[in-house]
Design a protein around this motif. Structure first.
Motif, PDB file in Angstrom:
ATOM      1  N   GLY A 184       0.789  -1.219   0.000  1.00  0.00           N
ATOM      2  CA  GLY A 184       0.000   0.000   0.000  1.00  0.00           C
ATOM      3  C   GLY A 184       0.820   1.267   0.000  1.00  0.00           C
ATOM      4  N   ARG A 185       2.115   1.151  -0.223  1.00  0.00           N
ATOM      5  CA  ARG A 185       2.924   2.372  -0.282  1.00  0.00           C
ATOM      6  C   ARG A 185       2.576   3.167  -1.525  1.00  0.00           C
ATOM      7  NH1 ARG A 185       9.241   2.248   0.201  1.00  0.00           N
ATOM      8  NH2 ARG A 185       9.258   0.105  -0.549  1.00  0.00           N
ATOM      9  N   ALA A 193       5.622   7.729   6.851  1.00  0.00           N
ATOM     10  CA  ALA A 193       5.313   9.019   6.243  1.00  0.00           C
ATOM     11  C   ALA A 193       6.587   9.609   5.686  1.00  0.00           C
ATOM     12  CB  ALA A 193       4.708   9.964   7.275  1.00  0.00           C
ATOM     13  N   PRO A 194       6.473  10.572   4.777  1.00  0.00           N
ATOM     14  CA  PRO A 194       7.672  11.181   4.199  1.00  0.00           C
ATOM     15  C   PRO A 194       8.551  11.779   5.271  1.00  0.00           C
ATOM     16  CG  PRO A 194       5.734  11.847   2.979  1.00  0.00           C
ATOM     17  CD  PRO A 194       5.252  11.093   4.174  1.00  0.00           C
ATOM     18  N   PRO A 216       2.514  17.269   3.374  1.00  0.00           N
ATOM     19  CA  PRO A 216       3.186  16.336   2.469  1.00  0.00           C
ATOM     20  C   PRO A 216       2.274  15.940   1.321  1.00  0.00           C
ATOM     21  CG  PRO A 216       3.040  15.466   4.713  1.00  0.00           C
ATOM     22  CD  PRO A 216       2.443  16.818   4.731  1.00  0.00           C
ATOM     23  N   LYS A 217       2.879  16.016   0.139  1.00  0.00           N
ATOM     24  CA  LYS A 217       2.085  15.653  -1.032  1.00  0.00           C
ATOM     25  C   LYS A 217       2.489  14.272  -1.492  1.00  0.00           C
ATOM     26  CE  LYS A 217       0.568  19.908  -3.005  1.00  0.00           C
ATOM     27  NZ  LYS A 217       1.032  21.066  -3.730  1.00  0.00           N
ATOM     28  N   THR A 218       1.567  13.610  -2.070  1.00  0.00           N
ATOM     29  CA  THR A 218       1.925  12.311  -2.642  1.00  0.00           C
ATOM     30  C   THR A 218       1.570  12.332  -4.111  1.00  0.00           C
ATOM     31  OG1 THR A 218      -0.223  11.520  -2.014  1.00  0.00           O
ATOM     32  CG2 THR A 218       1.600  10.987  -0.556  1.00  0.00           C
ATOM     33  N   THR A 219       2.305  11.580  -4.833  1.00  0.00           N
ATOM     34  CA  THR A 219       2.008  11.506  -6.263  1.00  0.00           C
ATOM     35  C   THR A 219       0.740  10.713  -6.459  1.00  0.00           C
ATOM     36  OG1 THR A 219       3.538   9.703  -6.286  1.00  0.00           O
ATOM     37  CG2 THR A 219       4.291  11.784  -7.237  1.00  0.00           C
TER      38      THR A 219
END
Ligand code: SF4
Ligand code: FES
Ligand code: FES
Lengths: 227, 700
Positions: A184-185, A193-194, A216-219
């Protein structure tokens, strides 16, 4: 007998590109100068393999040779060089399992063991049910999420014995899971978390060099950092 | 042009041409660099790594064969680092190479074995399993033991670049790499045997020679090949009196370092079907053994019975100059004008040397920029020359045009069809070929046996002459007029005018006169391509030759001659190059050198020839025809206007020698063009393999 054990003994008598693929071939060929038709050999082999249940019979090699204006043996050299091309029939799910050092350090042996236990196959073999084939390959460039396997076109990462087992079960039921990390990453971000780049400059505001504190943003999207 | 660069190799300065490699520079400095994949005449692969040397400012040793030499480079070939690096390469090489030298045919002349003496470790550190590779079928000439292959890819590059048959390849990769042909069929090349010489290990060895001899048991004789009119330089290896094998010798002006499969493998024919004693047709019509005295007496009787004008002589395709000269002299002393060395019936030879030679020379093929082939098939009529044309095409895009049968020549050819009548149209109207020849700096016209063997060949030659004039084929700097001969004997015969004298008959007329019984006595010096079955029963044919072929079978008296390997003899190749061949073994039984038979016979006839040893004969030959004194150089000459006005027929222009099966006709197959190659089992197998290949193609 065929010239190599890697080539299927039983070969179909015919192979012809489908009308749709012929159109694609034209488009591919248009990218290269006329006298450099051979440049198209890889995309054409890929087309042929996709059209023919994920493996290349000799007749397909010959069809590609003709289209690329190459001697047949030259095309066979290319097709036999890359592990991505199959010269023998493979199962519906073609598992390419990475065994190179990073994956190995992270437990690829366990993944292999799982495949062996569940399907009874090792590298180069197809399961008794005919649905699965396994090939051990070298690094597929997704070491960040090692260990990993590629199944047909998709990468499945962060594997261990258990998740590989579930993956096989789901595929057996033709319930194909989303590609990417099976833990699930998102991409290859640190868990949980980042830890860096938490302070990202928004591209739009970059001209004003104004720093904003953002969460924090995720792609987006499935998959990983390797695309 | 390219400049000269200077570099230092092991402390000495050397100068090499720009574009050379470091390996070539090392050689120029007299340093030997071990190599497996590098070969002067092939493209550079750089895959074996055996040629590692140390280069200043390079952290690692470099592969010298693939490294361009640069000005001021400092190269070291004899440092401990270099030795260690090469030892490492050798150790890897030996990991998968079997240690079966005692049962390997390459043993004793193996590059790997030799290099292992210099760079191999005494013990193996390798404990794991070795690789094994299945052998491949590469036809009747090449034995494969692929576990021994070190993947240098020399064979692949040769097939692709020189032979022009891209059928060999390396499939798979890494440890799983295998050299193979596509679909396991015989290599479709007349030069395939050369891969055996190129293979640095025992992976590809000669199949007909398999397990026959060890290299150190053989004695070597340098001599000249007679299987075509190229005059390739060869080495004959014998053990005792048996010819074991033929290998090429390097000669850049002729065969570079290749020979055709026929040259290499026809030799089992040398020992079979031999005429090893005199024979004479008895009262029952069968040939029976006879003594020299008896046959000579019978010949004397026949000569006495015949008027001088009823005697004739023909010389065949393998006759040596000395024998032809002895026969010619004998016939002249007997007072007959009827003789011919052109059993193919061509009409060349009477209009000066320039009219029948390959005037551009074989090396000239490298410089040509447009070639017009007329009834010529260089691939099967002169295989090693075809490789040159191909090289020229590869390197500089040579344009080749052809009028004649469309045989695959391994390079693209612009076809003009097979109708010889278009020659006249080309003269009057021009066309792309004329334009190309006109614009070329070094244009060539090559007229082949296919155009010369015809009844209308004089007309064809006349048209060719007209074209030659129109395109300025011959200038003071360049002579582009060429005849492609197929017989080793022909040019020598033409040079000594073994041709009808005044009022004499040529081949076809001699044959006709024998049918009518007008010619009563024929001396046949190895002319085996003619059919004498129609000759009148009151004629006598004396056959002098080595093999029981068409000629001997139809003769009344058979005299046992020596085959090419069994005599010191002069042959002249198609460039007019006079070459001395040397004796490698002895003729069998009672067989003698042909000139000696004729000399002995002349004494019985009371017309003793004026020479009783080879030197005296050669002196007489040279004083009569001084061209024979000019040894080992091509002797091109300006062609005169050739041929004469004659209507050209509609018959399609075919080639004289090819591999295509034209049925039971009189076509000559590349592998079987003379009595010796027809007697060879190996050549018969090649024909079979070739037909099988064609069946595979046809089935597709
Ligand atoms: S077969 Fe011989 S020539 Fe060919 S790649 Fe192997 S070692 Fe080299
Ligand atoms: S090592 Fe497995 S993907 Fe790179
Ligand atoms: S000879 Fe230089 S790499 Fe093989």
């Amino acid at each position: 007998m065929s010239i190599s054990r890697r080539i299927a003994d039983e070969q179909p008598d015919h192979f012809a590109f489908s009308a749709e693929n012929k159109k694609l071939i034209k488009a591919i060929m248009a990218k290269y100068p006329k006298e450099r038709k051979a440049s198209a050999v890889l995309p054409l082999l890929d087309l042929a393999q996709r059209q023919h249940d994920n493996w290349l019979p000799m007749k397909a090699i010959e069809a590609v040779a003709e289209a690329c204006d190459m001697p047949e043996i030259r095309v066979l050299e290319v097709a036999s060089f890359y592990t991505m091309f199959n010269l023998k029939p493979v199962g519906k799910y073609f598992i390419q399992a990475c065994g190179t050092t990073p994956c190995w350090l992270r437990g690829s042996n366990e993944v292999m063991r799982c495949i062996k236990d569940k399907l009874g196959i090792s590298s180069g073999q197809t399961s008794a049910c005919g649905k699965f084939s396994l090939l051990e390959v070298e690094c597929l460039g997704a070491c960040v999420n090692a260990p990993m396997v590629q199944i047909n076109d998709d990468y499945y990462e962060d594997l261990d014995y258990m998740s590989m087992s579930v993956l096989i079960d789901r595929l057996d039921a033709d319930d194909v899971p989303a590609a990417g990390s099976l833990r699930g990453r998102q991409g290859s971000q640190p868990e949980p978390a980042p830890t860096s780049l938490t302070n990202v400059v928004d591209f739009k505001d970059a001209s004003t060099a104004k720093k904003t504190k953002s969460s924090p943003k995720t792609t987006k999207g499935k998959g990983d950092g390797h695309a | 042009m390219s400049g000269i660069i200077t570099l230092t190799v092991d402390g000495t300065e050397v100068e090499v041409e720009e574009g050379s490699t470091v390996l070539q520079a090392c050689e120029a400095a007299g340093k030997e660099v071990p190599r497996f994949c590098y070969h002067e005449r092939l493209s550079i692969a750089g895959n074996c790594r055996m040629c590692l040397v140390e280069m200043e400012r390079s952290p690692k040793p470099v592969a010298s064969c693939a490294m361009p030499a640069g000005n001021g480079m400092v190269i070291k070939t004899d440092t401990p680092l270099v030795k260690k690096a090469r030892e490492g390469v050798m150790e890897f090489m030996l990991i998968n190479h079997p240690l079966d030298c005692p049962i390997c045919d390459q043993g004793g002349e193996c590059d790997l074995q030799d290099q292992a003496m210099g760079y191999g470790l005494a013990d193996s550190r390798y404990q794991e399993e070795k690789r094994a590779v299945e052998n491949k079928n590469m036809g009747p000439l090449i034995s494969t033991i692929m576990t021994r292959c070190i993947h240098c890819t020399r064979c692949v590059r040769f097939a692709t670049e020189i032979a022009g048959v891209p059928e060999l390849g390396a499939i798979g990769r890494g440890e799983a790499m295998e050299i193979t042909t596509y679909l396991e069929k015989a290599l479709d090349s007349e030069l395939s045997g050369n891969v055996v010489d190129l293979c640095p290990v025992g992976a590809l060895t000669s199949l007909p020679y398999a397990y026959k001899a060890r290299s150190w048991e053989l004695s070597h004789t340098s001599t000249i090949d007679v299987m075509d009119a190229v005059g390739s330089h060869i080495r004959v290896d014998t053990r005792g009196n048996e010819v074991m094998r033929v290998l090429p010798r390097i000669n850049d002006d002729i065969n570079e370092e290749w020979i055709s499969d026929k040259t290499r493998h026809h030799i089992d024919g040398l020992a079979s079907q031999r005429i090893d004693r005199p024979y004479m047709r008895g009262a029952n019509g069968r040939l029976a053994e006879a003594s020299w005295d008896d046959v000579f007496a019978a010949i004397a009787k026949a000569v006495k019975k015949a008027k001088p004008s009823e005697i004739a002589a023909l010389a065949g395709d393998l006759a040596d100059a000395e024998a032809m000269f002895a026969l010619k002299t004998l016939i002249e002393t007997l007072g007959s004008p009827h003789m011919d060395c052109r059993q193919d019936g061509s009409v060349i030879g009477q209009q000066g040397q320039g009219g029948y030679l390959f005037n551009s020379t074989i090396a000239g093929l490298d410089e040509a920029d447009a070639i017009f082939l007329i009834g010529a098939n260089p691939r099967h009529e002169a295989a090693v020359m075809n490789a040159r044309i191909r090289q020229n095409w590869l390197n500089s895009g040579l344009k080749v045009f052809r009028l004649g049968e469309a045989v695959d020549l391994t390079y693209p050819v612009k076809e003009l069809g097979t109708d010889a009548n278009i020659l006249d149209k080309l003269v009057s109207k021009g066309g792309p070929v004329i334009t190309a020849l006109k614009n070329a700096k070094r244009p060539m016209i090559v007229v082949g046996a296919g155009a010369l063997n015809r009844k209308d060949s004089a007309g064809i030659l006349a048209s060719v002459s007209a074209i030659a004039k129109a395109v300025n084929l011959v200038t003071p700097e360049w002579n582009g007029f060429n005849i492609l001969h197929t017989a080793a004997a022909r040019v020598a015969g033409l040079m000594m005018a073994f041709l009808p004298a005044k009022g004499g008959k040529a081949t076809a007329d001699i044959m006709k006169a024998m049918e009518k019984g007008e010619i009563k006595l024929l001396f046949n010096l190895g002319a085996d391509e003619l059919n004498f079955s129609q000759r009148s029963s009151n004629t006598t044919m004396i056959y002098i030759g080595s093999h029981g072929d068409h000629g001997a079978a139809q003769a009344d008296i058979v005299l046992p001659g020596a085959a090419w390997s069994e005599k010191d003899a002069i042959y002249v190749n198609m460039e007019g190059r006079v070459q001395h061949a040397h004796k490698a073994n002895f003729p069998p039984g009672d067989a003698r050198e042909d000139w000696a038979i004729l000399r002995a016979l002349s004494a019985v006839l009371g017309k003793t020839l004026g020479f009783d040893n080879l030197d005296a004969l050669r002196a007489a030959l040279i004083s009569a025809y001084p061209v024979f004194g000019n040894v080992d150089t091509a002797q091109p000459a300006r062609p005169k206007v050739l041929g004469r006005k004659q209507a050209i027929s509609d018959l399609p222009l075919t080639t004289a020698i090819t591999v295509a099966n034209r049925g039971a006709g009189n076509s000559r197959n590349f592998y079987m063009t003379c009595p010796i190659s027809r007697a060879s089992v190996t050549m018969a197998e090649c024909v079979k393999a070739f037909e099988a290949n064609n069946d595979v193609k046809a089935a597709e």
